[in-house]
Each structure stands twice: as structure tokens, then as C-alpha cells.
Design an enzyme around this catalytic site. Structure first.
Site, PDB file in Angstrom:
ATOM      1  N   LYS A 159      41.284  31.816  45.304  1.00  0.00           N
ATOM      2  CA  LYS A 159      41.921  32.596  44.238  1.00  0.00           C
ATOM      3  C   LYS A 159      43.433  32.461  44.415  1.00  0.00           C
ATOM      4  O   LYS A 159      44.110  33.353  44.933  1.00  0.00           O
ATOM      5  CB  LYS A 159      41.449  34.056  44.331  1.00  0.00           C
ATOM      6  CG  LYS A 159      41.281  34.719  42.985  1.00  0.00           C
ATOM      7  CD  LYS A 159      40.539  36.020  43.114  1.00  0.00           C
ATOM      8  CE  LYS A 159      40.820  36.932  41.930  1.00  0.00           C
ATOM      9  NZ  LYS A 159      40.397  36.446  40.635  1.00  0.00           N
TER      10      LYS A 159
HETATM   11  N1  PPE Z   1      36.283  33.151  37.688  1.00  0.00           N
HETATM   12  C1  PPE Z   1      37.628  33.353  37.613  1.00  0.00           C
HETATM   13  C2  PPE Z   1      38.497  32.222  37.226  1.00  0.00           C
HETATM   14  C3  PPE Z   1      38.137  34.609  37.919  1.00  0.00           C
HETATM   15  O1  PPE Z   1      39.452  34.805  37.873  1.00  0.00           O
HETATM   16  C4  PPE Z   1      37.271  35.668  38.268  1.00  0.00           C
HETATM   17  C5  PPE Z   1      37.816  37.032  38.559  1.00  0.00           C
HETATM   18  C6  PPE Z   1      35.878  35.406  38.330  1.00  0.00           C
HETATM   19  C7  PPE Z   1      35.432  34.133  38.040  1.00  0.00           C
HETATM   20  C8  PPE Z   1      34.900  36.442  38.785  1.00  0.00           C
HETATM   21  O2  PPE Z   1      35.039  36.697  40.156  1.00  0.00           O
HETATM   22  P1  PPE Z   1      34.658  38.111  40.815  1.00  0.00           P
HETATM   23  O3  PPE Z   1      35.692  39.074  40.360  1.00  0.00           O
HETATM   24  O4  PPE Z   1      34.695  37.850  42.267  1.00  0.00           O
HETATM   25  O5  PPE Z   1      33.305  38.455  40.316  1.00  0.00           O
HETATM   26  N2  PPE Z   1      38.932  37.387  37.760  1.00  0.00           N
HETATM   27  C9  PPE Z   1      39.775  38.491  38.140  1.00  0.00           C
HETATM   28  C10 PPE Z   1      41.053  38.467  37.327  1.00  0.00           C
HETATM   29  C11 PPE Z   1      41.240  39.419  36.202  1.00  0.00           C
HETATM   30  C12 PPE Z   1      42.671  39.474  35.712  1.00  0.00           C
HETATM   31  O6  PPE Z   1      42.909  39.313  34.495  1.00  0.00           O
HETATM   32  O7  PPE Z   1      43.590  39.735  36.512  1.00  0.00           O
HETATM   33  C13 PPE Z   1      39.000  39.791  38.145  1.00  0.00           C
HETATM   34  O8  PPE Z   1      37.977  39.914  37.473  1.00  0.00           O
HETATM   35  O9  PPE Z   1      39.395  40.683  38.880  1.00  0.00           O
END
Ligand code: PPE
Length: 306
Positions: A159
Site C-alpha cells: 500500500k
Molecule cells: N484495493 C485497493 C487499491 C485499495 O486501496 C483498497 C483499500 C482495497 C483494495 C481493499 O483493501 P482492504 O481495505 O484491506 O480490504 N482502500 C483504502 C483506501 C480508501 C481511500 O480512499 O483512502 C481503504 O479502503 O481504506
């Protein structure tokens, strides 16, 4: 606008919100090498607040840092405690938590490896990411003209701050075209993920989601939903998903910490299934929110009480 809270954790100390500032020569601001997390804290049925899968998020933060060749100058336990401390000090019962490790000011130029790594933890109240109506009725998505970078173009398992430029462009394009969210394909043309969510497809009672080995973030919500499928006896297969499978799906939904579990009711102007939240999406969503808010502690090991 984010509503101000009282304090933000910066390098081990809680500082007033307005004083949580950095120098304009902060390396991450110029070049995008930094790592972050997004975590949620929920108020549960018994009135207590718990952070969901805090350990897994902080483990991923440190793994992202390893990929990014950044050494976080704190122990994992200290960052976990920092998250809880920030919530306590602000007396907030539900929030989104944003730990960020960044390269501070020092040398300019790409190398920057001797610039100190600094860490902040901010929290704010954040409602339904894709709207309350989206959670209930589903959102409209569009395949983006921007591809997800291939597995060796960008370290998508991490990330990393700079990875998000691609997501922002895709999101802005989708909103400008009148949609709620962008779905990105990988360089081979397979479905990857949305700008900030993983994606699941339901067809004839079975679920499909792109495998970890492709260019997706290994979402913690994705992992949670895979576990819920197992517990509910639903068939879940991790395999490449093609664009036309989205058009032919009975149900599609997104998962993410911010987006939680959001149904997708339309992809590229084609109605998905009956055009609302499908039965399997609904079942998983109910179970998911039970997990987060109780009353039962379905997975006590996933809760860090504040
Ligand atoms: N893919 C991406 C590219 C991504 O950024 C997230 C989280 C996910 C999948 C889902 O991952 P998880 O949260 O571990 O289930 N995206 C974060 C960013 C939001 C934002 O706008 O800032 C989030 O959901 O916290």
C-alpha cells in the site's frame, strides 16, 4: 471536508490537529514513496468500540514498508497501541484510522534513503464510502481507460502512496463520466480491482475473485469475505475474471475497509442481475456487519477493543 478531531499521533506523541504539519521538502510529497493503511473502528452492540483486524493492517503496513525499502522506526506493537491511543484521546466511538509512514525532509533527489522515516496516525469519522444508498442498493461502475500496472510495473501488494495516482485518475475519470467507481483491468485485460476496493463476482451461486498473484492489493476485507464464504458454505474460487464475466454476472460487489461490502448494480451501463443488492451479497453483507458490530463476537481474535 474531514471533521477535525482533537489530536493526531506523530512519531509517538499526540499533537493538536492543527499542529500536525510537515515541511514542504518532505520527500514523500515530491516522489510518492511512503506507505499507509486504512482501518476502521466500530461501535459494537454492547456500546464498546473495537478496531477491526488491527494486527493484520499493521502487519501489512510493515510488509509494505519492506517492499518500499523503508525502515519504520517503531515496533508493530507501538503502532497498534498508537492507533488505540489516538482513538481514546479523541473520545470517538467510530472512525477510520490512517497510519502513514513517510520519508521526511532531508536530502532532495530520488535516493533519499538517509532521510528519516516518520510515522503519523490520524483518525476521522467516515460514513459509507460509496454512500448509504450505495451500500443498500448498489453503485454504478465503469471499466476504466486506465489499466492497473502489471505485477512488475508497480508493487501493488504494497500500500504505497504513489501507487494511488493510477487509482485517483481512474476514479476522477469515472466520476466525470457520471459513474460512482472505476474498475481496472490488468495489462493482460483481466479484471483487477476497483480504485480502492477488491471485486467479487457471483454466478450461479458460486463466487469468483481475482487471485492474489495478479496486480491487486491483497485486501483484508477480501480475506474476511473469503473466510465468511467458507463459514457459510459458499463456493469461492480465486481465479482470473474477464470483463464479460462482469456483464454476465448475477451479482457483483466490492470489498474494502472504506467501502465495506458494497453491491455493484451496473457495470458499463449493463444492469447486473436484477439491478439491486443480490441475495448472496446481502447474506455476506449482513454477516460482515455482524462481525463488525456484534452483538455476537463471531471472531474475537479480529477485534482490538479501544
Ligand atoms: N484495493 C485497493 C487499491 C485499495 O486501496 C483498497 C483499500 C482495497 C483494495 C481493499 O483493501 P482492504 O481495505 O484491506 O480490504 N482502500 C483504502 C483506501 C480508501 C481511500 O480512499 O483512502 C481503504 O479502503 O481504506
Amino acid at each position: 471536508m474531514v471533521d477535525k478531531v482533537d489530536t493526531i499521533w506523530m512519531d509517538g506523541k499526540l499533537v493538536p490537529w492543527d499542529e500536525a504539519n510537515v515541511h514542504v521538502l518532505t520527500h514523500t510529497l515530491h516522489y510518492g514513496l511512503g506507505v499507509f493503511e486504512g482501518i476502521r473502528c466500530y461501535r459494537r452492540a454492547d456500546g464498546r468500540s473495537a478496531v477491526f483486524r488491527l494486527r493484520e493492517h499493521i502487519d501489512r503496513l510493515f510488509e509494505s514498508a519492506r517492499v518500499a525499502t523503508m525502515e519504520i522506526p517503531f515496533e508493530r506493537a507501538e503502532i497498534m497501541e498508537g492507533c488505540l491511543e489516538t482513538i481514546r484521546s479523541n473520545g470517538i466511538d467510530e472512525c477510520y484510522i490512517r497510519p502513514l509512514a513517510y520519508m521526511s525532509a532531508g536530502a532532495m533527489g530520488l535516493y533519499g534513503a538517509d532521510n528519516p522515516v516518520r510515522v503519523s496516525i490520524a483518525i476521522w469519522r467516515w460514513g459509507a464510502y460509496l454512500g448509504d444508498e450505495g451500500l443498500e442498493k448498489g453503485i454504478r461502475a465503469k471499466i476504466s481507460s486506465f489499466s492497473r500496472p502489471g505485477v512488475n510495473n508497480s508493487m501493488t501488494k504494497a500500500k504505497i502512496v504513489g501507487n494511488y495516482v493510477n487509482s485517483i485518475l481512474a476514479k476522477r475519470e469515472a466520476i466525470a463520466a457520471g459513474y460512482d467507481e472505476a474498475i481496472m483491468l490488468d495489462p493482460q485485460g483481466y479484471v483487477s480491482e476497483a480504485s480502492g476496493e477488491n471485486i467479487f463476482v457471483v454466478k450461479r451461486g458460486a463466487l469468483f475473485t481475482p487471485p492474489q498473484g495478479v496486480s491487486i492489493l491483497a485486501g483484508i476485507t477480501r480475506d474476511t469475505v473469503i473466510e465468511l464464504c467458507r463459514e457459510l458454505g459458499l463456493t469461492l474460487v480465486e481465479r482470473p475474471v474477464s470483463r464479460d464475466e462482469l456483464y454476465m454476472a448475477d451479482e457483483v460487489f466490492f470489498t474494502g475497509t472504506a467501502a465495506e461490502l458494497t453491491p455493484v448494480r451496473e457495470v458499463d451501463d449493463r444492469t447486473v442481475g436484477a439491478g439491486d443488492r443480490g441475495p448472496i451479497t446481502r447474506r455476506l453483507q449482513e454477516r460482515f456487519f455482524q462481525l463488525l458490530r456484534g452483538p455476537e463476537e463471531l471472531h474475537p481474535e479480529w477485534l482490538a477493543y479501544v
